[in-house]
Design an enzyme around this catalytic site. Structure first.
Site, mmCIF file in Angstrom:
data_model
loop_
_atom_site.group_PDB
_atom_site.id
_atom_site.type_symbol
_atom_site.label_atom_id
_atom_site.label_comp_id
_atom_site.label_asym_id
_atom_site.label_seq_id
_atom_site.Cartn_x
_atom_site.Cartn_y
_atom_site.Cartn_z
ATOM 1 N N ASP A 1 0.798 -1.230 0.000
ATOM 2 C CA ASP A 1 0.000 0.000 0.000
ATOM 3 C C ASP A 1 0.830 1.280 0.000
ATOM 4 O O ASP A 1 0.368 2.317 0.457
ATOM 5 C CB ASP A 1 -0.934 0.001 1.209
ATOM 6 C CG ASP A 1 -0.202 -0.254 2.528
ATOM 7 O OD1 ASP A 1 1.024 -0.007 2.590
ATOM 8 O OD2 ASP A 1 -0.846 -0.704 3.486
ATOM 9 N N GLU B 1 -0.198 -9.066 -0.935
ATOM 10 C CA GLU B 1 -0.741 -8.500 0.305
ATOM 11 C C GLU B 1 -1.965 -7.638 -0.005
ATOM 12 O O GLU B 1 -2.077 -6.482 0.390
ATOM 13 C CB GLU B 1 0.308 -7.701 1.087
ATOM 14 C CG GLU B 1 -0.086 -7.493 2.559
ATOM 15 C CD GLU B 1 0.938 -6.732 3.367
ATOM 16 O OE1 GLU B 1 1.802 -7.385 3.981
ATOM 17 O OE2 GLU B 1 0.885 -5.480 3.379
ATOM 18 N N GLU C 1 -2.245 5.080 2.985
ATOM 19 C CA GLU C 1 -2.184 3.659 2.665
ATOM 20 C C GLU C 1 -3.544 3.037 2.360
ATOM 21 O O GLU C 1 -3.668 2.204 1.445
ATOM 22 C CB GLU C 1 -1.495 2.891 3.803
ATOM 23 C CG GLU C 1 0.000 3.127 3.901
ATOM 24 C CD GLU C 1 0.367 4.349 4.735
ATOM 25 O OE1 GLU C 1 1.577 4.581 4.940
ATOM 26 O OE2 GLU C 1 -0.550 5.079 5.187
ATOM 27 N N HIS D 1 6.210 5.183 13.761
ATOM 28 C CA HIS D 1 6.530 6.080 12.650
ATOM 29 C C HIS D 1 5.312 6.510 11.842
ATOM 30 O O HIS D 1 5.430 7.312 10.924
ATOM 31 C CB HIS D 1 7.513 5.393 11.694
ATOM 32 C CG HIS D 1 6.891 4.252 10.934
ATOM 33 N ND1 HIS D 1 6.757 2.996 11.471
ATOM 34 C CD2 HIS D 1 6.332 4.199 9.700
ATOM 35 C CE1 HIS D 1 6.165 2.201 10.588
ATOM 36 N NE2 HIS D 1 5.885 2.907 9.519
ATOM 37 N N ARG E 1 2.223 8.155 10.076
ATOM 38 C CA ARG E 1 1.873 9.556 9.827
ATOM 39 C C ARG E 1 0.731 10.017 10.734
ATOM 40 O O ARG E 1 0.734 11.144 11.229
ATOM 41 C CB ARG E 1 1.488 9.720 8.351
ATOM 42 C CG ARG E 1 1.331 11.152 7.879
ATOM 43 C CD ARG E 1 0.921 11.157 6.413
ATOM 44 N NE ARG E 1 1.891 10.466 5.588
ATOM 45 C CZ ARG E 1 2.947 11.048 5.020
ATOM 46 N NH1 ARG E 1 3.150 12.342 5.200
ATOM 47 N NH2 ARG E 1 3.781 10.351 4.281
ATOM 48 N N HIS F 1 12.810 6.317 14.273
ATOM 49 C CA HIS F 1 12.701 6.685 12.860
ATOM 50 C C HIS F 1 13.319 8.065 12.650
ATOM 51 O O HIS F 1 13.199 8.949 13.498
ATOM 52 C CB HIS F 1 11.224 6.695 12.450
ATOM 53 C CG HIS F 1 11.001 6.588 10.983
ATOM 54 N ND1 HIS F 1 11.121 7.646 10.123
ATOM 55 C CD2 HIS F 1 10.659 5.530 10.207
ATOM 56 C CE1 HIS F 1 10.848 7.265 8.889
ATOM 57 N NE2 HIS F 1 10.570 5.983 8.905
#
Length: 385
Positions: free
Chosen positions: A101, A123, A137, A223, A225, A256
């Site tokens: 994604d 996936e 995503e 990490h 968003r 990250h």
């Protein structure tokens, strides 16, 4: 069977994609009379991607090297779309494989669709059914599903998602997740090489000033968003509180490098004797550390799939998950991003042996390490026509 080899173009750009596609690439290359494999990377993640490629011994045939400092999602998608379109025009593949994604996945699938190239989506079928969670995503994977000819779904739940969206059953194959294939491949590769075991152990011991092979520690990743801002602050608040309440437990956080994560983490968690903020780890180091940890706290997708195969409970610091199977099976618990809920979830596992074992001993719902074999069976069937 057709005498003509099928030319397969495989495109990815991030470390998780590289890890999950590595065993499939290796298995396809074991059939040179049937498939010509062309590996193209966009380098959406540069350094972290290269680490994974090196470990799995994959040398891309094409490296677009599209990563730029401060790149926007729109800019990245535009760059990948234009660049992959040129690759397709030059290589004329018979089929195109993408994973998951990411922005690379979306743009590559669009390029393949515009060129009339059949697309296999590895996936496929993961859903939160909330377009903005995770962003972008959820949008990416829904669009890619709609233009893919073959949807390789990790679980029956993913298959049900696709069927509910009116996809034809014949286009869907339940395979398990290739990340389990990659995990087993990685552990086998490490265990067969004493020099690599020593190198990984020495590297981790240099970064961690405690006996990570015998002492209890939580392994943390964060990490996403959607956790920028208050989410990461809440996570840090929970970790600091836990570090104070459990001075004999260590908290290891490979941070990250995105400033939206790095700066608040450094600001809020530095200075604790049992909180260890380290640089991002290579895949073999991370897998080895995960093998030795007590519990995993994460907002990552792949780790929710990997850790249960190692018998590690996972607490997911997100408000919604596209991987409900692990929650249903009891290997994963969704604790959200509020500090109180995270603290409660970790305390329960630290204080209760029965609660810990209940999660640690469950079966991993994401497969048996044979996902690549099932994908290739479908592609060989296409080749035979």
């Amino acid at each position: 069977m057709s005498n003509k080899r099928q030319k397969i173009l495989i495109v990815f750009g991030t470390r998780p994609e590289a890890i999950k596609m590595a065993p499939l690439i290796h298995d396809l290359k074991k059939l040179p009379n049937e498939f010509e494999v062309i590996v193209c990377v966009t380098a959406q993640h540069r350094e972290m991607l290269d680490q994974a490629l090196s470990f799995f011994g994959i040398t891309p045939d094409i490296d677009l090297n599209l990563m730029k400092s401060g790149q926007t999602i729109s800019g990245l998608v535009a760059s990948v779309l234009a660049s992959v379109a040129q690759v397709i025009e030059g290589k004329q593949p018979d089929m195109l494989l993408v994973h998951g994604d990411t922005s690379t996945t979306l743009a590559t699938a669009m390029a393949g669709f515009f060129a009339g190239i059949p697309i296999g989506h590895v996936e496929a079928g993961l859903r939160t059914h909330r377009m903005m969670e995770p962003f972008p995503e959820e949008f990416n994977r829904q669009v890619v599903s709609k233009i893919a000819r073959w949807n390789f779904a990790p679980t029956e739940g993913n298959r049900s998602n696709l069927l509910s969206e009116s996809f034809e059953d014949a286009s869907i194959t339940v395979t398990g997740n290739t990340v389990i294939d990659a995990l087993f491949l990685a552990l086998d590769q490490i265990d067969r090489d004493p020099a690599q075991v020593n190198s990984i152990t020495e590297s981790l011991s240099r970064q961690l000033p405690f006996d990570w092979r015998s002492e209890r520690f939580a392994l943390i990743t964060g990490h996403r968003r959607e956790n920028f801002g208050d989410g990461i602050k809440q996570i840090c608040k929970a970790i600091s509180a836990l570090a104070k309440d459990y001075p004999s437990v260590h908290f290891v956080y490979p941070v990250h490098l995105n400033p939206q994560i790095l700066w608040p983490v450094q600001d809020l968690l530095k200075g604790y004797a049992n909180i260890h903020l380290i640089d991002p780890l290579g895949y073999p180091e991370f897998v080895y550390l995960m093998k030795h940890c007590f519990v995993v706290l994460t907002d990552s997708g792949g780790i929710q799939e990997e850790a249960p195969s190692l018998g590690k409970p996972v607490l997911v610091m997100r408000d919604v998950s596209e991987r409900p199977e692990a929650i249903s099976f009891g290997t994963v618990k969704l604790v959200g991003t509020k500090s109180e809920a995270i603290i409660h979830g970790v305390k329960e596992l630290l204080d209760s042996e029965s609660a810990y074992q209940k999660m640690a001993q469950q079966t991993n719902p994401y497969g048996d390490g044979q996902a690549c074999k099932r994908i290739i069976e479908v592609l060989r069937g296409v080749h035979a026509k």
